[in-house]
Design an enzyme around this catalytic site. Structure first.
Site, PDB file in Angstrom:
ATOM      1  N   ASP A  23       0.876  -1.178   0.000  1.00 53.35           N
ATOM      2  CA  ASP A  23       0.000   0.000   0.000  1.00 53.35           C
ATOM      3  C   ASP A  23       0.912   1.226   0.000  1.00 53.35           C
ATOM      4  OD1 ASP A  23      -1.675   2.132   0.548  1.00 53.35           O
ATOM      5  OD2 ASP A  23      -2.811   1.088   2.108  1.00 53.35           O
ATOM      6  N   GLY A  65       3.440  -1.483  17.833  1.00 56.12           N
ATOM      7  CA  GLY A  65       2.911  -2.378  16.810  1.00 56.12           C
ATOM      8  C   GLY A  65       3.801  -2.341  15.586  1.00 56.12           C
ATOM      9  N   ASP A  78       6.029  -5.218  19.538  1.00 56.32           N
ATOM     10  CA  ASP A  78       4.915  -5.928  18.920  1.00 56.32           C
ATOM     11  C   ASP A  78       4.668  -7.197  19.720  1.00 56.32           C
ATOM     12  OD1 ASP A  78       3.765  -5.721  15.656  1.00 56.32           O
ATOM     13  OD2 ASP A  78       3.144  -7.353  16.970  1.00 56.32           O
ATOM     14  N   SER A  86       3.024  -9.821  18.423  1.00 54.59           N
ATOM     15  CA  SER A  86       2.788 -10.907  17.476  1.00 54.59           C
ATOM     16  C   SER A  86       4.102 -11.618  17.177  1.00 54.59           C
ATOM     17  CB  SER A  86       2.194 -10.330  16.189  1.00 54.59           C
ATOM     18  OG  SER A  86       2.291 -11.258  15.126  1.00 54.59           O
ATOM     19  N   ILE A 130       2.304  -3.330  24.870  1.00 59.74           N
ATOM     20  CA  ILE A 130       2.919  -2.094  25.341  1.00 59.74           C
ATOM     21  C   ILE A 130       2.390  -1.724  26.721  1.00 59.74           C
ATOM     22  CG2 ILE A 130       1.193  -0.588  24.263  1.00 59.74           C
ATOM     23  CD1 ILE A 130       4.998   0.057  24.605  1.00 59.74           C
ATOM     24  N   GLU A 131       1.175  -2.183  27.051  1.00 59.37           N
ATOM     25  CA  GLU A 131       0.612  -1.896  28.362  1.00 59.37           C
ATOM     26  C   GLU A 131       1.321  -2.670  29.470  1.00 59.37           C
ATOM     27  OE1 GLU A 131      -2.829  -1.685  25.366  1.00 59.37           O
ATOM     28  OE2 GLU A 131      -1.036  -2.923  25.716  1.00 59.37           O
ATOM     29  N   GLU A 150       1.481   2.738  13.120  1.00 57.15           N
ATOM     30  CA  GLU A 150       0.433   2.583  12.103  1.00 57.15           C
ATOM     31  C   GLU A 150      -0.642   1.723  12.757  1.00 57.15           C
ATOM     32  OE1 GLU A 150      -1.968   1.039  10.295  1.00 57.15           O
ATOM     33  OE2 GLU A 150      -0.722  -0.017   8.838  1.00 57.15           O
ATOM     34  N   GLU A 185     -10.361  -2.866  15.461  1.00 57.80           N
ATOM     35  CA  GLU A 185      -9.227  -3.544  16.102  1.00 57.80           C
ATOM     36  C   GLU A 185      -8.754  -2.831  17.366  1.00 57.80           C
ATOM     37  OE1 GLU A 185      -7.029  -5.976  12.529  1.00 57.80           O
ATOM     38  OE2 GLU A 185      -6.321  -3.961  12.959  1.00 57.80           O
ATOM     39  N   HIS A 193      -5.284  -0.116   1.385  1.00 58.23           N
ATOM     40  CA  HIS A 193      -5.765  -1.415   1.864  1.00 58.23           C
ATOM     41  C   HIS A 193      -6.889  -1.247   2.889  1.00 58.23           C
ATOM     42  CE1 HIS A 193      -3.211  -0.510   5.361  1.00 58.23           C
ATOM     43  NE2 HIS A 193      -3.816  -1.500   6.003  1.00 58.23           N
TER      44      HIS A 193
END
Length: 578
Positions: A255, A282, A304, A306, A332-333, A348, A357, A521
């Site tokens: 994108d 993220g 992140d 994930s 991050i929390e 982002e 989300e 996107h």
């Protein structure tokens, strides 16, 4: 290559300095682990080990002994003579191997006649080469030859003597040594560049203050914990797992509106990023973190939760940015960064219809916790816009399609079309409004999590009959504009349009709506009416309210409620963003 051990002879081993040096290396080693410099990322098995590679060339061998024989014959480097001559312990051997690899990597000749260059520098506890099987051989060498190695015997005798003199000191060393195997497992993981930074921060201060025996535990224990986590899947688990795969990141990177806008925001404002501390919430593949590093940032913390973080780490290392970009795995929390404040937060975080989300919640948490009072958010502001939709082709494709499927009616398939937000790209010709209407602005420096659920009034201006508008609306289109500013105090004009916002001072914007130069996107969000709305010919404007609320079944999903007046009948519908 000359034998540097001849310059040192049989060095005189004094009891206290030798033990103090060993203890110091142990402390440095554990500090690296606690500071996430040597963080465990996955279970380790012997099947993962690779063939050891020569220190000076690219030849590989079956085991470490074969490497040392080759080095002695072809490179005039006698490892065994050197380690005995210098009286190297386990950590000394790690430092020696990593020091030589570092020098060879940078095209330099190792200064082996000056062992203080590596023995006194804890940076050489960290690996230079990924999957360096030669380092694993050091452990095997120590365990298999312990009885035959006079230096190891002498070292143990020194530790025993210290134990006699100080019982408490001996107990402390025993605890440290009993955990050495676990620490070395973690050391192997860092060699493979799979770092899960911040994993131990999930337990906050309690974790950081716990003893070393409460850390990772045995492989069996780690596997049990992994199995337990799989049994307790939450909405967050599904969210983070969805970002673990390449496909979604490929879509986002391709994108160009998205990726080039972030790139230009950073590269066109290098003076803002130079020598600054940046937090990327993220981080995904790490692209924004690497942009910031290339723009001159002093330090970038990339976070992140994930599995994609493992690939981000590899990307950072592959581009030689590991000294600037530090990657952390976790929410991050929940994690704790090694800095009280950052100068810039870049993220982002935007989803469909902007807030789907609910990642913005995490970004705002990071802002409140870490951003300096004069710090900058990038992006700085997002705006939600709405316009009227009139598109026969779209309705035929999405709705009327079900009227005749190979001669069969499937009207039962239609209701969900009107219950769910439909994500689609629209051309300007699909829009029945001459101008969109901003119904919600989110200034990222001041907006709160509570502000992300709201009811906002809006207006829909309608195209004139002369322009071809037939007086029928199929629904509404929602999209968002994003703005990057050089200063948190810069005011974006109320009538600004992101697709043309570039005031010339380094600030810029992009849109996801129909008037953008390219599709993104994110696309746009269509709210279709249960039945098309007929608008009286003398009505040029409709009014109403749009409400965003997080769904109780999944707080990352949203319900968008609509009330619209001014047509021949009022519209009142709720749509699910799931």
């Amino acid at each position: 290559m000359s034998d540097p051990s001849e310059s040192f002879g049989q060095q005189e081993n004094k009891e206290s300095p030798a033990v103090e040096e060993f203890e110091s290396d142990l402390e440095d080693f554990e500090d690296l682990i606690k500071e996430n410099e040597l963080e465990s990322a996955s279970d380790w098995t012997n099947d993962d080990e690779t063939r050891p590679i020569c220190l000076f060339c690219e030849l590989t061998f079956d085991d470490a002994d074969a490497v040392w024989s080759h080095c002695a014959l072809d490179h005039s480097f006698d490892y065994n003579t050197l380690r005995r001559g210098l009286g190297l312990d386990f950590f000394g051997k790690l430092k020696l191997v990593n020091y030589i690899r570092s020098q060879v990597l940078h095209g330099k000749t190792p200064e082996l006649n000056q062992p203080e260059l590596f023995l006194e520098d804890s940076q050489y506890l960290k690996p230079v080469m990924e999957d360096d099987a030669l380092l694993f051989g050091i452990q095997d060498e120590d365990s298999e030859n312990e009885e035959e190695d006079a230096d190891v015997v002498y070292e143990k005798e020194q530790l025993q003597q210290i134990a006699k003199e100080s019982t408490e000191k001996a107990k402390s060393l025993q605890v440290q040594l009993s955990n050495l195997q676990l620490q070395f497992d973690e050391y192997k993981d860092i060699v493979r560049t799979i770092l899960n930074r911040g994993a131990d921060s999930d337990n906050g201060d309690e974790s950081s203050n716990s003893s070393s025996s409460s850390r990772s535990g045995s492989p069996d224990r780690r596997r049990r914990r992994k199995s337990e986590r799989k049994k307790k899947h939450t909405n967050d688990d599904h969210y983070f797992e969805s970002y673990a795969y390449n496909e979604i990141h490929e879509i986002m990177l391709k994108d160009t509106i998205r990726t080039e806008s972030y790139r230009d925001c950073i590269y066109d404002n290098k003076d803002i990023f130079k020598d600054k501390v940046v937090l990327d919430v993220g981080c995904g593949t790490g692209i924004l973190s690497m942009f910031a590093a290339k723009a001159g940032a002093k330090k970038v913390f990339a976070v992140d939760n994930s599995d994609i973080i493992e690939k981000a780490i590899a990307n950072v290392f592959e581009n030689g940015l590991e000294k600037i970009v530090q990657c952390y795995r976790g929410k991050i929390e929940e994690i704790t960064l090694p800095t009280p404040k950052v100068d810039i937060i870049i993220s982002e975080w935007m989803g469909y219809a902007l807030l789907y989300e609910a990642m913005l919640d995490s970004v705002l948490n990071a802002r409140d916790k870490y951003l300096d009072e004069d710090g900058l958010m990038a992006p700085s502001e997002c705006r939600l816009l709405v316009a009227g939709l009139r598109d026969d082709e779209f309705i035929n494709d999405k709705v009327n399609f079900w009227n005749d499927i190979y001669g069969f009616k499937m009207s039962a398939m239609k209701p969900r079309i009107f219950d769910d937000v439909i994500i689609e790209n629209f051309k300007p010709s699909s829009i029945a409004s001459p101008e969109p209407y901003v119904f919600r602005a989110l200034p990222l420096h001041t907006v709160t999590v509570a502000d992300l659920e709201f009811s906002s009034p809006f207006k829909i201006s309608l195209n004139s009959r002369e322009s071809g508008f037939d007086g029928i609306l199929d629904g509404l289109v929602i999209y968002f504009d994003t703005y990057f500013t050089r200063s948190r105090d810069e005011v974006i004009p109320a009538d600004a349009r992101a697709e043309s916002f570039k005031p010339g001072n380094g600030s810029l914007g992009f849109t996801t709506g129909p008037w953008g130069p390219k599709y993104t996107h994110w696309r746009s969000a269509a709210l279709l009416f249960n039945t098309p709305l007929s608008v009286p010919e003398d009505v040029t404007e409709l009014t109403g309210t749009i409400s965003y609320a997080k769904r109780k079944v999944n707080s990352r999903e949203y319900a968008i409620s609509l009330e619209l007046n001014g047509g021949k009948k009022p519209i009142k519908q709720t749509y699910m963003m799931r």
